[in-house]
Write an enzyme that holds these catalytic residues in place. Structure first.
Site, PDB file in Angstrom:
ATOM      1  N   HIS A  30     -28.271   6.796 -31.990  1.00 47.97           N
ATOM      2  CA  HIS A  30     -27.073   6.441 -32.759  1.00 47.97           C
ATOM      3  C   HIS A  30     -25.895   6.324 -31.796  1.00 47.97           C
ATOM      4  CE1 HIS A  30     -24.317   7.167 -36.514  1.00 47.97           C
ATOM      5  NE2 HIS A  30     -23.790   6.343 -35.649  1.00 47.97           N
ATOM      6  N   PHE A  80     -23.035  -3.004 -33.572  1.00 42.61           N
ATOM      7  CA  PHE A  80     -23.259  -1.551 -33.535  1.00 42.61           C
ATOM      8  C   PHE A  80     -22.891  -1.008 -32.153  1.00 42.61           C
ATOM      9  CE2 PHE A  80     -26.872   1.858 -33.768  1.00 42.61           C
ATOM     10  CZ  PHE A  80     -26.000   2.822 -34.200  1.00 42.61           C
ATOM     11  N   HIS A  83     -19.177  -1.069 -31.615  1.00 43.01           N
ATOM     12  CA  HIS A  83     -18.536   0.019 -32.370  1.00 43.01           C
ATOM     13  C   HIS A  83     -18.673   1.337 -31.614  1.00 43.01           C
ATOM     14  CE1 HIS A  83     -17.605   2.644 -35.851  1.00 43.01           C
ATOM     15  NE2 HIS A  83     -18.653   3.337 -35.465  1.00 43.01           N
ATOM     16  N   GLU A  84     -19.878   1.623 -31.128  1.00 42.50           N
ATOM     17  CA  GLU A  84     -20.113   2.899 -30.441  1.00 42.50           C
ATOM     18  C   GLU A  84     -19.287   2.996 -29.158  1.00 42.50           C
ATOM     19  OE1 GLU A  84     -21.823   5.569 -31.657  1.00 42.50           O
ATOM     20  OE2 GLU A  84     -21.940   4.366 -33.472  1.00 42.50           O
ATOM     21  N   LYS A  87     -15.322   3.099 -30.285  1.00 39.09           N
ATOM     22  CA  LYS A  87     -14.906   4.319 -30.979  1.00 39.09           C
ATOM     23  C   LYS A  87     -15.125   5.562 -30.118  1.00 39.09           C
ATOM     24  CE  LYS A  87     -15.637   7.026 -35.218  1.00 39.09           C
ATOM     25  NZ  LYS A  87     -16.342   7.086 -36.512  1.00 39.09           N
ATOM     26  N   HIS A  88     -16.290   5.647 -29.477  1.00 38.95           N
ATOM     27  CA  HIS A  88     -16.664   6.882 -28.774  1.00 38.95           C
ATOM     28  C   HIS A  88     -16.661   6.732 -27.249  1.00 38.95           C
ATOM     29  CE1 HIS A  88     -17.884   8.574 -32.643  1.00 38.95           C
ATOM     30  NE2 HIS A  88     -18.578   7.467 -32.888  1.00 38.95           N
TER      31      HIS A  88
HETATM   32  P1  AMP Z   1     -19.995   6.651 -35.942  1.00 33.80           P
HETATM   33  O1  AMP Z   1     -18.832   5.767 -36.351  1.00 33.80           O
HETATM   34  O2  AMP Z   1     -20.527   6.354 -34.574  1.00 33.80           O
HETATM   35  O3  AMP Z   1     -19.684   8.106 -36.137  1.00 33.80           O
HETATM   36  O4  AMP Z   1     -21.235   6.316 -36.876  1.00 33.80           O
HETATM   37  C1  AMP Z   1     -21.110   6.002 -38.200  1.00 33.80           C
HETATM   38  C2  AMP Z   1     -21.244   4.523 -38.368  1.00 33.80           C
HETATM   39  O5  AMP Z   1     -22.388   4.032 -37.711  1.00 33.80           O
HETATM   40  C3  AMP Z   1     -21.370   4.146 -39.808  1.00 33.80           C
HETATM   41  O6  AMP Z   1     -20.600   3.008 -40.053  1.00 33.80           O
HETATM   42  C4  AMP Z   1     -22.850   3.852 -39.938  1.00 33.80           C
HETATM   43  O7  AMP Z   1     -23.095   2.988 -40.983  1.00 33.80           O
HETATM   44  C5  AMP Z   1     -23.147   3.253 -38.615  1.00 33.80           C
HETATM   45  N1  AMP Z   1     -24.562   3.350 -38.233  1.00 33.80           N
HETATM   46  C6  AMP Z   1     -25.310   4.459 -38.155  1.00 33.80           C
HETATM   47  N2  AMP Z   1     -26.547   4.187 -37.754  1.00 33.80           N
HETATM   48  C7  AMP Z   1     -26.594   2.843 -37.582  1.00 33.80           C
HETATM   49  C8  AMP Z   1     -27.607   1.941 -37.169  1.00 33.80           C
HETATM   50  N3  AMP Z   1     -28.842   2.342 -36.840  1.00 33.80           N
HETATM   51  N4  AMP Z   1     -27.281   0.629 -37.117  1.00 33.80           N
HETATM   52  C9  AMP Z   1     -26.045   0.190 -37.422  1.00 33.80           C
HETATM   53  N5  AMP Z   1     -25.050   0.991 -37.809  1.00 33.80           N
HETATM   54  C10 AMP Z   1     -25.316   2.306 -37.889  1.00 33.80           C
END
Ligand code: AMP
Length: 195
Positions: A30, A80, A83-84, A87-88
């Site tokens: 994740h 994805f 975003h990671e 955000k992080h």
């Molecule tokens: P985070 O913002 O990193 O704390 O994670 C939460 C976000 O990641 C949420 O919007 C989830 O829907 C998304 N998320 C979690 N697992 C997955 C995945 N395998 N693929 C895409 N989005 C994901």
């Protein structure tokens, strides 16, 4: 790390396989998340350093394998990963650059063979339920540190194994004892759905 079967079988949200195909029946990444010792965490720390896939082109096939997107609509994973990172990843104290951030995270996944650890303890993704404590103990015995376990609910409301948390030092590469765990969300017996 995240069990894809538990992302996909919930009541309210569906999942979509990536355009590159159904992910392996394995835990996926994740994210790697800088955290404060009290459980709070910084986010979106550097808008001037946006996700740039050209910096990690050599890692994309590993990302597709080990860091699969399951969000809808089906896509190639970039949103994805972006975003990671934004955000992080931009918040790491040791200021890992994008390539180092993603590579470090992939290496952690390969260092902790989570599915194998569970299978060796007789815990399989077969839709059966297992004692939460037996899952925790199997992982702690193999890895040396207690993991955090997060559950969610399947469409029938059963508590199931969703995410497993490990803690690492600021470099992102050495495991440490977790200062805090995610808030308890599991029943004492939890399902391990197939995928
Ligand atoms: P985070 O913002 O990193 O704390 O994670 C939460 C976000 O990641 C949420 O919007 C989830 O829907 C998304 N998320 C979690 N697992 C997955 C995945 N395998 N693929 C895409 N989005 C994901």
């Amino acid at each position: 790390m995240q069990w894809p079967g538990s992302y996909c079988d919930t009541k309210d949200s569906s999942c979509c396989y990536p355009t590159t195909g159904k992910p392996a029946s394995d835990f996926g990444i994740h994210g790697l998340w800088p955290n404060n010792n009290d459980g709070t965490y910084p986010s979106n720390c550097d808008p001037s350093n946006p996700y740039d896939e050209s910096k990690i082109s050599d890692l994309i096939s590993r990302m597709q394998q080990d860091w699969p997107t399951l969000a809808c609509p089906s896509n190639n994973g970039s949103s994805f990963w972006s975003h990671e990172w934004e955000k992080h990843g931009t918040c790491s104290e040791s200021e890992l650059d994008q390539h180092t951030y993603f590579e470090t995270t992939l290496n952690l996944k390969n260092q902790i063979l989570l599915l194998q650890i569970l299978e060796s303890a007789g815990i399989q993704a077969d839709g059966n339920s297992y004692n939460l404590s037996s899952i925790q103990t199997a992982i702690e015995n193999a890895v040396g540190y207690a993991p955090g376990i997060e559950c969610n609910s399947d469409a029938g409301g059963n508590s199931q194994l969703y995410q497993v948390y490990f803690c690492v030092g600021p470099s992102g590469s050495n495991l440490i004892k977790c200062p805090v765990f995610p808030t308890a969300s599991c029943a004492s017996t939890i399902k391990f759905p197939s995928f």
